[in-house]
Design a protein around this motif. Sequence first.
Motif, PDB file in Angstrom:
ATOM      1  N   ASP A 190      -0.117   8.108   1.943  1.00 56.37           N
ATOM      2  CA  ASP A 190       1.143   7.483   2.350  1.00 56.37           C
ATOM      3  C   ASP A 190       1.876   8.337   3.387  1.00 56.37           C
ATOM      4  OD1 ASP A 190       0.676   5.369   0.660  1.00 56.37           O
ATOM      5  OD2 ASP A 190       2.010   6.091  -0.924  1.00 56.37           O
ATOM      6  N   ALA A 220       0.051   8.014   6.710  1.00 53.93           N
ATOM      7  CA  ALA A 220       0.280   6.682   7.277  1.00 53.93           C
ATOM      8  C   ALA A 220       1.657   6.593   7.915  1.00 53.93           C
ATOM      9  CB  ALA A 220       0.129   5.619   6.191  1.00 53.93           C
ATOM     10  N   GLU A 221       2.655   7.198   7.262  1.00 50.00           N
ATOM     11  CA  GLU A 221       4.006   7.189   7.823  1.00 50.00           C
ATOM     12  C   GLU A 221       4.061   7.975   9.125  1.00 50.00           C
ATOM     13  OE1 GLU A 221       8.608   8.303   6.545  1.00 50.00           O
ATOM     14  OE2 GLU A 221       6.957   8.622   5.130  1.00 50.00           O
ATOM     15  N   GLY A 250       0.619   4.088  10.632  1.00 47.57           N
ATOM     16  CA  GLY A 250      -0.357   3.171  10.062  1.00 47.57           C
ATOM     17  C   GLY A 250      -1.720   3.835   9.988  1.00 47.57           C
ATOM     18  N   ALA A 284      -5.529   3.914   0.439  1.00 44.92           N
ATOM     19  CA  ALA A 284      -5.361   3.571   1.855  1.00 44.92           C
ATOM     20  C   ALA A 284      -5.330   2.063   2.092  1.00 44.92           C
ATOM     21  CB  ALA A 284      -6.495   4.186   2.681  1.00 44.92           C
ATOM     22  N   HIS A 318      -2.389   0.104   3.652  1.00 41.67           N
ATOM     23  CA  HIS A 318      -2.193   0.419   5.072  1.00 41.67           C
ATOM     24  C   HIS A 318      -3.295  -0.203   5.931  1.00 41.67           C
ATOM     25  CE1 HIS A 318       0.825   3.222   3.643  1.00 41.67           C
ATOM     26  NE2 HIS A 318      -0.081   3.781   2.865  1.00 41.67           N
ATOM     27  N   ARG A 338      -2.966  -3.876   6.993  1.00 39.24           N
ATOM     28  CA  ARG A 338      -2.034  -4.212   8.078  1.00 39.24           C
ATOM     29  C   ARG A 338      -2.656  -4.013   9.460  1.00 39.24           C
ATOM     30  NH1 ARG A 338       1.358  -0.571   4.924  1.00 39.24           N
ATOM     31  NH2 ARG A 338       2.513  -1.779   3.362  1.00 39.24           N
ATOM     32  N   SER A 339      -3.886  -3.503   9.500  1.00 37.44           N
ATOM     33  CA  SER A 339      -4.531  -3.196  10.783  1.00 37.44           C
ATOM     34  C   SER A 339      -5.677  -4.159  11.042  1.00 37.44           C
ATOM     35  CB  SER A 339      -5.063  -1.759  10.770  1.00 37.44           C
ATOM     36  OG  SER A 339      -5.830  -1.511  11.929  1.00 37.44           O
TER      37      SER A 339
END
Length: 262
Positions: A85, A88-89, A93, A137, A140, A143-144
């Motif tokens: 996390d 990713a932040e 992403g 993961a 995240h 969203r890609s």
Amino acid sequence: MSTVVQPPSPSSSGPWPERVVVTGGSSGIGLGVARAFVEVGSTVGLIGRDRARLERAAATLDAGAAVVTAAADVRDEHEIGSAVDSLAEQLGGIDALVAAAGVDGEMGAPAAEVTAESFRGVLDINVVGAFLAVQRALPHLRRSPGASVTFIGSDSGFVAAPGMLAYNASKGALAQLTRALAVELFDDFGIRVNSVCPSITDTPLARAGLGVDSFDDVPYPVQTVDDVAWAVLSVASRRARAINGVNLLSDFGYTGRSSFPA
């Protein structure tokens, strides 16, 4: 039956994932993979158990590149979740995950002498740790568009040698984990899952496990970390959008050889 999410064509974006997270990034194949992604312009997040060692590894990468780190033990759900996390932040992403963290166990020990603790320890890192990294993961990656996961497997998941019991078992399990996740995650989210399975690679782990200082005079081919990293780049590329559920053997063709003594 769920509707399959189609991955984007390579023309819709560049060929390389922009934001990559690598576990086991402190040395060996993990660090080599990170370096390869940096060289093609990706931003990279590294995960390793030892924070000081992780920072030293990150410092060896291109100073101008965006490289961030997070210390975590892949066996610990809370630690790996927090690390993923956090990265990713910082990266904005995750487009690709490479699970490279791994250990070899009691190399050379016969089955009767392998301890239950050691056997579990190898599977906890090589298999459970890889799964936890993907699981944490996943929000995240979803969203890609065109996201991917690549495991670092081994030819030892397909062939066996004495004294490598836990390692062989773990890499065999990882090969099937690749297939199982590839089916589920592609159908639901368009996420591809593959593994790259090298034969002996010149890393500190391999040298220690085999008790050698150098592979210069061994009677078999040995690949470099860069060889493995290039294979990882290839399957993680958006141009490989049809490659899914593949355990890519990178072994100079040795597993294809007949044992017939001719």
